[in-house]
Design an enzyme around this catalytic site. Structure first.
Site, PDB file in Angstrom:
ATOM      1  N   LYS A   1       0.819  -1.211   0.000  1.00 45.93           N
ATOM      2  CA  LYS A   1       0.000   0.000   0.000  1.00 45.93           C
ATOM      3  C   LYS A   1       0.861   1.272   0.000  1.00 45.93           C
ATOM      4  O   LYS A   1       0.600   2.202  -0.754  1.00 45.93           O
ATOM      5  CB  LYS A   1      -0.916  -0.023   1.229  1.00 45.93           C
ATOM      6  CG  LYS A   1      -2.002   0.998   1.194  1.00 45.93           C
ATOM      7  CD  LYS A   1      -3.011   0.756   2.297  1.00 45.93           C
ATOM      8  CE  LYS A   1      -2.325   0.677   3.636  1.00 45.93           C
ATOM      9  NZ  LYS A   1      -2.967   1.426   4.684  1.00 45.93           N
TER      10      LYS A   1
ATOM     11  N   ARG B   1     -11.995   3.498   9.271  1.00 44.72           N
ATOM     12  CA  ARG B   1     -11.848   2.116   9.709  1.00 44.72           C
ATOM     13  C   ARG B   1     -13.171   1.524  10.184  1.00 44.72           C
ATOM     14  O   ARG B   1     -13.252   0.329  10.465  1.00 44.72           O
ATOM     15  CB  ARG B   1     -10.841   2.025  10.865  1.00 44.72           C
ATOM     16  CG  ARG B   1      -9.401   2.126  10.399  1.00 44.72           C
ATOM     17  CD  ARG B   1      -8.478   1.870  11.575  1.00 44.72           C
ATOM     18  NE  ARG B   1      -7.149   2.407  11.318  1.00 44.72           N
ATOM     19  CZ  ARG B   1      -6.172   1.711  10.760  1.00 44.72           C
ATOM     20  NH1 ARG B   1      -6.357   0.471  10.422  1.00 44.72           N
ATOM     21  NH2 ARG B   1      -5.006   2.268  10.551  1.00 44.72           N
TER      22      ARG B   1
ATOM     23  N   ARG C   1      10.108 -10.759   4.062  1.00 51.57           N
ATOM     24  CA  ARG C   1      10.495  -9.371   4.327  1.00 51.57           C
ATOM     25  C   ARG C   1      11.088  -9.267   5.741  1.00 51.57           C
ATOM     26  O   ARG C   1      12.079  -8.584   5.962  1.00 51.57           O
ATOM     27  CB  ARG C   1       9.251  -8.469   4.204  1.00 51.57           C
ATOM     28  CG  ARG C   1       9.547  -7.003   4.264  1.00 51.57           C
ATOM     29  CD  ARG C   1       8.340  -6.184   3.881  1.00 51.57           C
ATOM     30  NE  ARG C   1       7.489  -5.902   5.032  1.00 51.57           N
ATOM     31  CZ  ARG C   1       6.351  -5.174   4.974  1.00 51.57           C
ATOM     32  NH1 ARG C   1       5.940  -4.695   3.822  1.00 51.57           N
ATOM     33  NH2 ARG C   1       5.640  -4.947   6.051  1.00 51.57           N
TER      34      ARG C   1
ATOM     35  N   ARG D   1      12.324  -6.673  10.975  1.00 47.43           N
ATOM     36  CA  ARG D   1      11.135  -6.162  11.683  1.00 47.43           C
ATOM     37  C   ARG D   1      10.479  -7.305  12.445  1.00 47.43           C
ATOM     38  O   ARG D   1      10.048  -8.289  11.842  1.00 47.43           O
ATOM     39  CB  ARG D   1      10.126  -5.590  10.663  1.00 47.43           C
ATOM     40  CG  ARG D   1      10.192  -4.097  10.532  1.00 47.43           C
ATOM     41  CD  ARG D   1       9.239  -3.627   9.479  1.00 47.43           C
ATOM     42  NE  ARG D   1       7.843  -3.691   9.930  1.00 47.43           N
ATOM     43  CZ  ARG D   1       6.845  -3.104   9.267  1.00 47.43           C
ATOM     44  NH1 ARG D   1       7.090  -2.427   8.158  1.00 47.43           N
ATOM     45  NH2 ARG D   1       5.615  -3.185   9.711  1.00 47.43           N
TER      46      ARG D   1
ATOM     47  N   ARG E   1      -2.959 -10.021  12.476  1.00 49.03           N
ATOM     48  CA  ARG E   1      -3.129  -8.749  11.760  1.00 49.03           C
ATOM     49  C   ARG E   1      -4.096  -8.921  10.586  1.00 49.03           C
ATOM     50  O   ARG E   1      -4.894  -8.048  10.285  1.00 49.03           O
ATOM     51  CB  ARG E   1      -1.786  -8.227  11.245  1.00 49.03           C
ATOM     52  CG  ARG E   1      -1.033  -7.408  12.310  1.00 49.03           C
ATOM     53  CD  ARG E   1       0.464  -7.423  12.081  1.00 49.03           C
ATOM     54  NE  ARG E   1       0.879  -6.707  10.885  1.00 49.03           N
ATOM     55  CZ  ARG E   1       2.084  -6.831  10.331  1.00 49.03           C
ATOM     56  NH1 ARG E   1       2.993  -7.631  10.876  1.00 49.03           N
ATOM     57  NH2 ARG E   1       2.394  -6.156   9.258  1.00 49.03           N
TER      58      ARG E   1
END
Ligand code: 5GP
Length: 378
Positions: free
Chosen positions: A201, A276, A315, A321, A333
């Site tokens: 995104k 949201r 990733r 991360r 998530r």
């Protein structure tokens, strides 16, 4: 010649305006105002003080409808930089009639924030007038921030920019015999961008922003900015967070509003991270409508969860991360995203604005799909 077609949308400089108040209706409003003022004035001869430039048409029609003795004079407010950089001094130019002991009625075209009105009150404060009244043709109650008395209001209007009948947009439009309202939705492209974690995104938003000259409003960034800089809204948001409460939508909308007002030249906005919930989507629609704007399309980067989970884990290995390294956290998530977004997808589908975009492919392939969807919005 454009101006003869009263029902037509007109273009002034770079903006589009739609007809809002007809010439005849303006006259009716002014006639009513003039008789209200005349009634209050009884036998006294008022001095009308018209503030140029915007009020010239209003003032001339107003006195035409005023059926008793009166005097009129025209002034200008000039503002210049004071000795200190933050100081702005406002001065009245052209008041060449003695006003002491007079019943003064100031004729204003429009009162918005009330800053100009405050200056007018300040200027007349020591002029020893017998009475001071304010008559304004238009008034924007939602923009008004002062506590100063306005004696006569022709027509309250929403907080949207208007032109015509003396009011200008960058000096053009004063000669229009009727009032037009800014219609941003014709020239703008406003998008809501949804994307699952890992769907790219951020990368795509950056591309779209450049290609279509849009301003990317990430609500997360906006919150962090306001809180870090301890702005009024940032402090307000923080006060809710400190109590462990959710920040009310109203506060977020105000941050969005500020961001939109800070970017008057934007050709559109990409909303990212907001809405949201359905309540937020409705609040966003209402707020945009009050600015003559709307959402043109909602673009959602769709991808199979399993593929994205693998992508995120890869990733995570490279970036380190931590939230991209734990598969169960990633799955949570996704569950959260699916639960939250599903009702919004329905909301925008009902409005005919939802566009699911296949989010699997190279960056270029996905940007092409997004661009095609945007180009087809209009
Ligand atoms: P205020 O000081 O109340 O914020 O603003 C008053 C002045 O701002 C008006 O005299 C006018 O020059 C300008 N203004 C405020 N709103 C509008 C609007 O919608 N259209 C135009 N053309 N000018 C406006």
């Amino acid at each position: 010649m454009l101006y003869l077609f009263s029902m037509e949308i007109i273009k002034i400089h770079d903006k589009s305006f739609e007809p809002y108040i007809e010439a005849e209706q303006i006259q009716q409003i002014i006639q009513r105002m003039a008789s209200e003022v005349a009634k209050d004035m009884e036998d006294t001869c008022p001095l009308f003080v018209s503030v140029l430039n915007g009020a010239f048409m209003f003032a001339s029609d107003f006195v035409r409808h005023y059926k008793a003795d009166c005097e009129i004079t025209f002034v200008k407010l000039a503002s210049y930089q004071g000795m200190q950089s933050t100081e702005k001094v406002v001065e009245l130019i052209g008041l060449d009639i003695p006003v002491e002991g007079r019943d003064v009625v100031v004729l204003e075209d429009i009162i918005d924030t009330g800053n100009t009105l405050e200056e007018i009150y300040r200027i007349f404060h020591d002029k020893k007038v017998k009475s001071l009244r304010i008559a304004t043709l238009f008034f924007k109650p939602d923009a008004y921030k002062k506590d100063l008395k306005i004696d006569y209001v022709g027509q309250p209007i929403p907080n949207r920019f208007i032109v015509g009948y003396g009011l200008d947009y960058d000096e053009l439009g004063r000669n229009l015999p009727q009032i037009y309202q800014l219609n941003n939705s014709i020239t703008m492209t406003n998008l809501v961008l949804f994307g699952k974690p890992g769907a790219g995104k951020g990368t795509q938003a950056a591309f779209l922003k450049d290609k279509y000259n849009l301003v990317h409003i990430s609500t997360g960034d906006l919150f962090r900015f306001n809180i870090k800089n301890e702005t009024k809204l940032g402090k307000l948001a923080q006060s809710y967070m400190d109590k462990g409460d959710l920040v009310p939508d109203e506060v977020t909308i105000q941050m969005l509003q500020q961001e939109i007002e800070n970017n008057p030249k934007a050709e559109g906005f990409i909303f990212d991270g907001f809405p949201r919930t359905i309540a937020q989507a409705e609040a966003l629609d209402d707020f945009l409508a009050s600015k003559g704007m709307k959402i043109h399309g909602t673009l959602a980067l769709e991808a199979n969860d399993e593929i994205l989970i693998q992508r995120l884990l890869e990733r995570g290995k490279v970036s380190g991360r931590t939230d991209d390294q734990d598969e169960s956290k990633i799955r949570n998530r996704f569950v959260e995203y699916n639960e939250k977004t599903a009702p919004l997808i329905e909301f925008y589908k009902k409005q005919g604005k939802y566009h699911g975009i296949d989010g699997i492919g190279t960056i270029e392939e996905i940007t092409t799909r997004l661009s095609n969807a945007i180009d087809n919005l209009k």
